[in-house]
Design an enzyme around this catalytic site. Structure first.
Site, PDB file in Angstrom:
ATOM      1  N   GLU A   1     -12.564   3.827  -3.690  1.00 37.33           N
ATOM      2  CA  GLU A   1     -13.422   3.980  -2.505  1.00 37.33           C
ATOM      3  C   GLU A   1     -13.890   5.425  -2.355  1.00 37.33           C
ATOM      4  OE1 GLU A   1     -10.124   2.008  -0.743  1.00 37.33           O
ATOM      5  OE2 GLU A   1     -11.423   0.854   0.584  1.00 37.33           O
TER       6      GLU A   1
ATOM      7  N   GLY B   1      -3.819  -1.989  -4.434  1.00 33.12           N
ATOM      8  CA  GLY B   1      -2.414  -1.803  -4.840  1.00 33.12           C
ATOM      9  C   GLY B   1      -1.754  -3.027  -5.456  1.00 33.12           C
ATOM     10  N   ILE B   2      -1.807  -4.155  -4.760  1.00 31.47           N
ATOM     11  CA  ILE B   2      -1.165  -5.377  -5.279  1.00 31.47           C
ATOM     12  C   ILE B   2      -2.024  -5.976  -6.393  1.00 31.47           C
ATOM     13  CG2 ILE B   2      -0.404  -7.711  -4.668  1.00 31.47           C
ATOM     14  CD1 ILE B   2      -0.042  -6.650  -1.741  1.00 31.47           C
TER      15      ILE B   2
ATOM     16  N   HIS C   1     -13.843  -3.559   3.968  1.00 35.56           N
ATOM     17  CA  HIS C   1     -13.542  -3.189   2.568  1.00 35.56           C
ATOM     18  C   HIS C   1     -14.822  -3.087   1.731  1.00 35.56           C
ATOM     19  CE1 HIS C   1      -9.208  -4.867   3.069  1.00 35.56           C
ATOM     20  NE2 HIS C   1      -9.180  -3.543   3.127  1.00 35.56           N
TER      21      HIS C   1
ATOM     22  N   ASN D   1      -2.412  -2.970   1.289  1.00 31.71           N
ATOM     23  CA  ASN D   1      -1.786  -3.174   2.598  1.00 31.71           C
ATOM     24  C   ASN D   1      -2.720  -3.972   3.485  1.00 31.71           C
ATOM     25  OD1 ASN D   1       0.779  -2.006   2.566  1.00 31.71           O
ATOM     26  ND2 ASN D   1      -0.148   0.033   2.532  1.00 31.71           N
ATOM     27  N   GLY D   2      -3.987  -3.560   3.484  1.00 29.54           N
ATOM     28  CA  GLY D   2      -5.032  -4.403   4.064  1.00 29.54           C
ATOM     29  C   GLY D   2      -5.520  -5.289   2.939  1.00 29.54           C
TER      30      GLY D   2
ATOM     31  N   ARG E   1     -15.335   7.909   5.121  1.00 32.31           N
ATOM     32  CA  ARG E   1     -15.292   6.462   5.274  1.00 32.31           C
ATOM     33  C   ARG E   1     -15.314   6.180   6.771  1.00 32.31           C
ATOM     34  NH1 ARG E   1     -10.134   2.578   4.124  1.00 32.31           N
ATOM     35  NH2 ARG E   1     -11.221   0.596   4.336  1.00 32.31           N
TER      36      ARG E   1
ATOM     37  N   LYS F   1      -6.650  10.137   3.285  1.00 28.95           N
ATOM     38  CA  LYS F   1      -6.820  10.188   1.824  1.00 28.95           C
ATOM     39  C   LYS F   1      -8.038  11.061   1.556  1.00 28.95           C
ATOM     40  CE  LYS F   1      -5.213   5.519   0.785  1.00 28.95           C
ATOM     41  NZ  LYS F   1      -5.653   4.192   0.352  1.00 28.95           N
TER      42      LYS F   1
ATOM     43  N   ASN G   1     -11.022   9.894   3.900  1.00 24.80           N
ATOM     44  CA  ASN G   1     -10.750   8.565   4.442  1.00 24.80           C
ATOM     45  C   ASN G   1      -9.602   8.743   5.428  1.00 24.80           C
ATOM     46  OD1 ASN G   1      -9.943   5.965   4.914  1.00 24.80           O
ATOM     47  ND2 ASN G   1      -9.787   5.389   2.753  1.00 24.80           N
TER      48      ASN G   1
ATOM     49  N   ARG H   1       6.042  -4.659  -3.344  1.00 25.95           N
ATOM     50  CA  ARG H   1       6.993  -4.319  -4.399  1.00 25.95           C
ATOM     51  C   ARG H   1       8.422  -4.487  -3.912  1.00 25.95           C
ATOM     52  NH1 ARG H   1       5.588   1.238  -7.293  1.00 25.95           N
ATOM     53  NH2 ARG H   1       4.584   1.399  -5.291  1.00 25.95           N
TER      54      ARG H   1
ATOM     55  N   ARG I   1      -0.359  -7.227   9.078  1.00 29.00           N
ATOM     56  CA  ARG I   1      -1.312  -7.975   9.916  1.00 29.00           C
ATOM     57  C   ARG I   1      -1.248  -9.465   9.601  1.00 29.00           C
ATOM     58  NH1 ARG I   1      -6.436  -4.470   8.233  1.00 29.00           N
ATOM     59  NH2 ARG I   1      -5.051  -2.863   7.440  1.00 29.00           N
TER      60      ARG I   1
ATOM     61  N   GLU J   1      -4.089  -4.652  -8.437  1.00 25.45           N
ATOM     62  CA  GLU J   1      -4.160  -3.883  -9.689  1.00 25.45           C
ATOM     63  C   GLU J   1      -2.843  -3.851 -10.444  1.00 25.45           C
ATOM     64  OE1 GLU J   1      -5.603   0.052  -8.628  1.00 25.45           O
ATOM     65  OE2 GLU J   1      -7.208  -0.866  -7.454  1.00 25.45           O
ATOM     66  N   ASN J   2      -1.735  -4.000  -9.694  1.00 24.55           N
ATOM     67  CA  ASN J   2      -0.430  -3.718 -10.309  1.00 24.55           C
ATOM     68  C   ASN J   2       0.564  -4.864 -10.345  1.00 24.55           C
ATOM     69  OD1 ASN J   2      -0.784  -0.735 -10.599  1.00 24.55           O
ATOM     70  ND2 ASN J   2      -1.050  -0.905  -8.386  1.00 24.55           N
TER      71      ASN J   2
HETATM   72  P1  ADP Z   1      -3.733   0.592   1.234  1.00 24.92           P
HETATM   73  O1  ADP Z   1      -4.422  -0.597   1.850  1.00 24.92           O
HETATM   74  O2  ADP Z   1      -2.788   1.288   2.175  1.00 24.92           O
HETATM   75  O3  ADP Z   1      -4.653   1.531   0.478  1.00 24.92           O
HETATM   76  P2  ADP Z   1      -2.673  -0.028  -1.395  1.00 24.92           P
HETATM   77  O4  ADP Z   1      -3.960  -0.466  -2.006  1.00 24.92           O
HETATM   78  O5  ADP Z   1      -2.078   1.261  -1.836  1.00 24.92           O
HETATM   79  O6  ADP Z   1      -2.746  -0.080   0.182  1.00 24.92           O
HETATM   80  O7  ADP Z   1      -1.614  -1.211  -1.660  1.00 24.92           O
HETATM   81  C1  ADP Z   1      -0.289  -1.166  -1.218  1.00 24.92           C
HETATM   82  C2  ADP Z   1       0.436  -2.409  -1.750  1.00 24.92           C
HETATM   83  O8  ADP Z   1       0.376  -2.386  -3.179  1.00 24.92           O
HETATM   84  C3  ADP Z   1       1.917  -2.459  -1.374  1.00 24.92           C
HETATM   85  O9  ADP Z   1       2.279  -3.767  -0.974  1.00 24.92           O
HETATM   86  C4  ADP Z   1       2.623  -2.088  -2.679  1.00 24.92           C
HETATM   87  O10 ADP Z   1       3.884  -2.710  -2.808  1.00 24.92           O
HETATM   88  C5  ADP Z   1       1.667  -2.640  -3.721  1.00 24.92           C
HETATM   89  N1  ADP Z   1       1.816  -1.889  -4.982  1.00 24.92           N
HETATM   90  C6  ADP Z   1       1.423  -0.610  -5.212  1.00 24.92           C
HETATM   91  N2  ADP Z   1       1.786  -0.225  -6.475  1.00 24.92           N
HETATM   92  C7  ADP Z   1       2.399  -1.297  -7.036  1.00 24.92           C
HETATM   93  C8  ADP Z   1       2.991  -1.539  -8.319  1.00 24.92           C
HETATM   94  N3  ADP Z   1       3.009  -0.613  -9.269  1.00 24.92           N
HETATM   95  N4  ADP Z   1       3.531  -2.767  -8.536  1.00 24.92           N
HETATM   96  C9  ADP Z   1       3.501  -3.715  -7.592  1.00 24.92           C
HETATM   97  N5  ADP Z   1       2.970  -3.547  -6.357  1.00 24.92           N
HETATM   98  C10 ADP Z   1       2.427  -2.360  -6.079  1.00 24.92           C
END
Ligand code: ADP
Length: 396
Positions: free
Chosen positions: A379, A328-329, A181, A211-212, A93, A15, A8, A285, A241, A331-332
């Site tokens: 992905e 990222g956001i 996506h 991020n996206g 990708r 990645k 990717n 974060r 964005r 899931e976490n």
């Molecule tokens: P990309 O689109 O670059 O693949 P990601 O899916 O990795 O992006 O998401 C990045 C976002 O996820 C960032 O805003 C980051 O702060 C948030 N994030 C990643 N890990 C955590 C976590 N453990 N707790 C809270 N936010 C997180």
């Protein structure tokens, strides 16, 4: 034993994931990693399946190192890591498949030419995706390479979901809503069918929040509509964005504020979103850890916009049975999920606080009318599965 690699390749990052195939050709992950900060000071991490770090490498201040240089390094590393197993294909990708590429396919010169022609539709992504294909061709001319499209999952949406309200001729020239996506949504759709088949057969909003960021409205596991349109700039507010913006703003920036198209592009793609509104960071974060009111404003606007788009998609679906958070956001970040769900309480969503805090798979309360789930996306695995199905002609 044989292996395949998923790639990717983005503007400043690559990645990748290596899969070894068992006797039934089922892929199991062997290692995965990321090279970031390409063009500045590349940094590589590779982990094994248990998350243990296998390699960390910094190419300090080597801003001249290109994607092709780093892919060559990675290729050598993969061959030594695989220890005699043969890499039989690379899956890529590819962000844009345009109107014609509805399914993954083998890349040959003709396909590459056609994908090249789509670069103006995704100028920040497609050229990097294709550069990786060319770099691999230079390293291993006979190695099959498979294109897996981010647009393909949305290909069979109702015609109306693809239209802008502009004259027909523009639609016919490809100015239409494609959606992105798709590899993530397809993976989630398959996972949901395993986790909760009844829900997967119903009406679901999937929130890919990284991020996206975008939303996808699914019915019976298929995309019905999605928040991104012609480009990955549309829809939700993202890391840098702007998401949906009155097109009058773009005209104003150019005609009244005399900004060049290049300056407007940089403003809307790279300086807006969480970064622009907070003035602090594009990283969710970092914003939650900041006490600054501007950081809170940015998070509030992010959740506001997710709720607004989700409301629009719920009306297209005619109601909703579940919402799935991913990336990222999604899931976490329990607090962001909780803020979004609070804005959507009118739909009958009620979270189970403990489950949400622990990033459980099911985070809604048993009495919630709408289920809420957290499903990690993958992905790279979706790319691997598509690559195998193209190679061997059977659905994986
Ligand atoms: P990309 O689109 O670059 O693949 P990601 O899916 O990795 O992006 O998401 C990045 C976002 O996820 C960032 O805003 C980051 O702060 C948030 N994030 C990643 N890990 C955590 C976590 N453990 N707790 C809270 N936010 C997180």
């Amino acid at each position: 034993m044989k292996a395949i690699v998923s790639l990717n390749s983005g503007s400043s990052s690559i990645k990748f994931a290596l899969y070894v195939l068992d006797a039934d050709r089922a892929p199991s992950l062997s290692a995965a990693g990321k090279i970031e900060r390409i063009g500045i000071s590349p940094h590589l991490t590779i982990r094994d399946t248990s998350g243990e770090t296998l390699v960390v490498q910094d190419w300090r201040d080597q801003h001249g190192l290109t994607h092709a240089d780093l892919l060559a390094w990675l290729f050598d590393w993969a061959i030594s890591h695989l220890d005699g197993r043969e890499v039989i294909a690379i899956g890529h990708r590819i962000v844009h498949g345009g109107v014609d590429f509805a399914v993954p396919c083998l890349i040959d010169d003709l396909v590459l030419d056609e994908l090249e022609r789509l670069c103006p539709l995704a100028p920040l992504h497609q050229p990097h995706n294709l550069a990786a294909v060319r770099a691999i061709t230079a390293l291993a001319p006979d190695l099959p390479q498979v294109a897996c499209f981010d647009t393909a999952f949305h290909h069979d949406r109702p015609e109306l979901a693809t239209r802008f309200a502009i004259p027909r001729a523009f639609h016919d020239q490809g100015i239409r809503r494609y959606g992105f996506h798709g590899l993530s949504y397809e993976y989630i759709s398959r996972r949901l069918a395993t986790i909760d088949p009844a829900l997967a057969a119903g009406r679901v909003i999937v929130a890919h929040l990284g991020n996206g960021a975008s939303l996808c409205a699914m019915a019976d596991g298929r995309s019905v509509d999605t928040s991104m349109g012609f480009t990955a700039l549309d829809g939700l507010m993202m890391g840098t964005r702007c998401g949906t913006i009155d097109p009058g703003v773009v005209l104003h920036l150019q005609t009244q504020m005399r900004m060049s198209p290049q300056e407007v592009e940089t403003l809307l793609y790279n300086k807006s979103g969480l970064l622009g509104v907070s003035g602090i960071s594009s990283d969710m974060r970092a914003l939650s850890e900041s006490g600054a009111p501007e950081a809170q404003d940015a998070i509030d606007l992010f959740t506001w916009r997710v709720a607004r788009e989700a409301g629009a998609l719920v009306s297209i679906l005619g109601g909703v049975d579940g919402i799935v958070f991913t990336a990222g956001i999604g899931e976490n970040h329990a607090d962001v999920r909780s803020r979004i769900c609070r804005r959507l309480e009118w739909l009958g969503i009620r979270l189970q606080a403990h489950g949400n805090m622990s990033n459980d798979t099911i985070i809604s309360h048993p009495d919630s009318k709408v289920k809420a789930l957290v499903i990690p996306t993958d992905e790279e695995r979706m790319i691997a599965l598509h690559t195998l199905s193209v190679l061997f002609g059977v659905a994986q």
